[in-house]
Design a protein around this motif. Sequence first.
Motif, mmCIF file in Angstrom:
data_model
loop_
_atom_site.group_PDB
_atom_site.id
_atom_site.type_symbol
_atom_site.label_atom_id
_atom_site.label_comp_id
_atom_site.label_asym_id
_atom_site.label_seq_id
_atom_site.Cartn_x
_atom_site.Cartn_y
_atom_site.Cartn_z
ATOM 1 N N ASN A 71 29.875 -50.113 5.709
ATOM 2 C CA ASN A 71 30.750 -49.863 6.847
ATOM 3 C C ASN A 71 32.054 -50.647 6.729
ATOM 4 O O ASN A 71 32.058 -51.803 6.307
ATOM 5 C CB ASN A 71 30.046 -50.244 8.151
ATOM 6 N N ILE A 72 33.154 -50.013 7.098
ATOM 7 C CA ILE A 72 34.458 -50.659 7.077
ATOM 8 C C ILE A 72 34.759 -51.161 8.478
ATOM 9 O O ILE A 72 34.723 -50.397 9.448
ATOM 10 C CB ILE A 72 35.550 -49.676 6.621
ATOM 11 N N THR A 73 35.064 -52.435 8.585
ATOM 12 C CA THR A 73 35.343 -53.038 9.881
ATOM 13 C C THR A 73 36.838 -53.260 10.059
ATOM 14 O O THR A 73 37.612 -53.199 9.103
ATOM 15 C CB THR A 73 34.621 -54.380 10.018
ATOM 16 N N ILE A 74 37.228 -53.540 11.293
ATOM 17 C CA ILE A 74 38.621 -53.889 11.557
ATOM 18 C C ILE A 74 39.001 -55.146 10.787
ATOM 19 O O ILE A 74 40.113 -55.271 10.271
ATOM 20 C CB ILE A 74 38.846 -54.079 13.069
ATOM 21 N N GLY A 75 38.055 -56.052 10.656
ATOM 22 C CA GLY A 75 38.296 -57.263 9.868
ATOM 23 C C GLY A 75 38.606 -56.941 8.416
ATOM 24 O O GLY A 75 39.469 -57.580 7.806
ATOM 25 N N ASN A 76 37.908 -55.957 7.843
ATOM 26 C CA ASN A 76 38.196 -55.537 6.469
ATOM 27 C C ASN A 76 39.637 -55.051 6.342
ATOM 28 O O ASN A 76 40.345 -55.400 5.390
ATOM 29 C CB ASN A 76 37.268 -54.402 6.036
ATOM 30 N N VAL A 77 40.051 -54.227 7.301
ATOM 31 C CA VAL A 77 41.415 -53.678 7.264
ATOM 32 C C VAL A 77 42.439 -54.802 7.309
ATOM 33 O O VAL A 77 43.428 -54.795 6.565
ATOM 34 C CB VAL A 77 41.638 -52.691 8.428
ATOM 35 N N ARG A 78 42.213 -55.778 8.150
ATOM 36 C CA ARG A 78 43.156 -56.897 8.268
ATOM 37 C C ARG A 78 43.199 -57.733 7.005
ATOM 38 O O ARG A 78 44.221 -58.359 6.704
ATOM 39 C CB ARG A 78 42.774 -57.747 9.475
ATOM 40 N N GLN A 79 42.113 -57.742 6.258
ATOM 41 C CA GLN A 79 42.076 -58.512 5.013
ATOM 42 C C GLN A 79 42.834 -57.814 3.892
ATOM 43 O O GLN A 79 43.525 -58.462 3.114
ATOM 44 C CB GLN A 79 40.629 -58.752 4.593
ATOM 45 N N PHE A 80 42.693 -56.499 3.788
ATOM 46 C CA PHE A 80 43.319 -55.842 2.636
ATOM 47 C C PHE A 80 44.699 -55.270 2.927
ATOM 48 O O PHE A 80 45.376 -54.794 2.020
ATOM 49 C CB PHE A 80 42.407 -54.781 2.015
#
Length: 204
Positions: free
Chosen positions: A41-50
């Motif tokens: 699963n892709i989280t909002i946290g993942n988006v902010r990291q990449f």
Amino acid sequence: VGSLAADAMLWIINKETKGQKAQISFVNAGTVRSSSLPEGNITIGNVRQFLTFTSSTLIKAELTKKQIINTLYWCAEYTTFPKIAPGIMQVGGMRYTVGSDNKVKDVYLLNRDGSVGEKIDDQPDDKKYTVAYDIFLMTGVAGLTELKKDAKSPDIEYYPYSRQDAIIEYLQQNFANKPVELKTGRIKVESQIKSNEKEAVMIT
């Protein structure tokens, strides 16, 4: 990830605009911190990291064929500089090739279904296209002077979204509870460009 961000920008601007839809989108590689998505699963946290720059507002503006080609060329040429390498420009709505001499060629619009459309190289230098990018690039940062615009220019439309906002909404609206489809193969590099950033030489 650069292609995903570019697609998200095109999608959200074309969803929100009341005027002419954007044909192309630009994402400078320096803002992309990963070349792939995590498994699961892709989280909002993942988006902010990449994807960095949480507050850089998206815009839509008109650019000429000459400005577009020069921007792509500058980014490809810039990767050969010894200390600073922002990377090859990531794009949506188009594809192009970087030759072994760092010259840009075979620049095409892509139709909505992904098929190849108009060859931009063959068009007059002053032909205009509608392009999505952001206010960070609009300042002409890192030598990207062809993207520089006056903030009050009548051809600019502003949107209350950052790249992060765009990609989060794009994923939520189009890929909820299903695999994310990454559309790659837009940028072909005929020979490896010397660079301090591995991401700058990837075919994306």
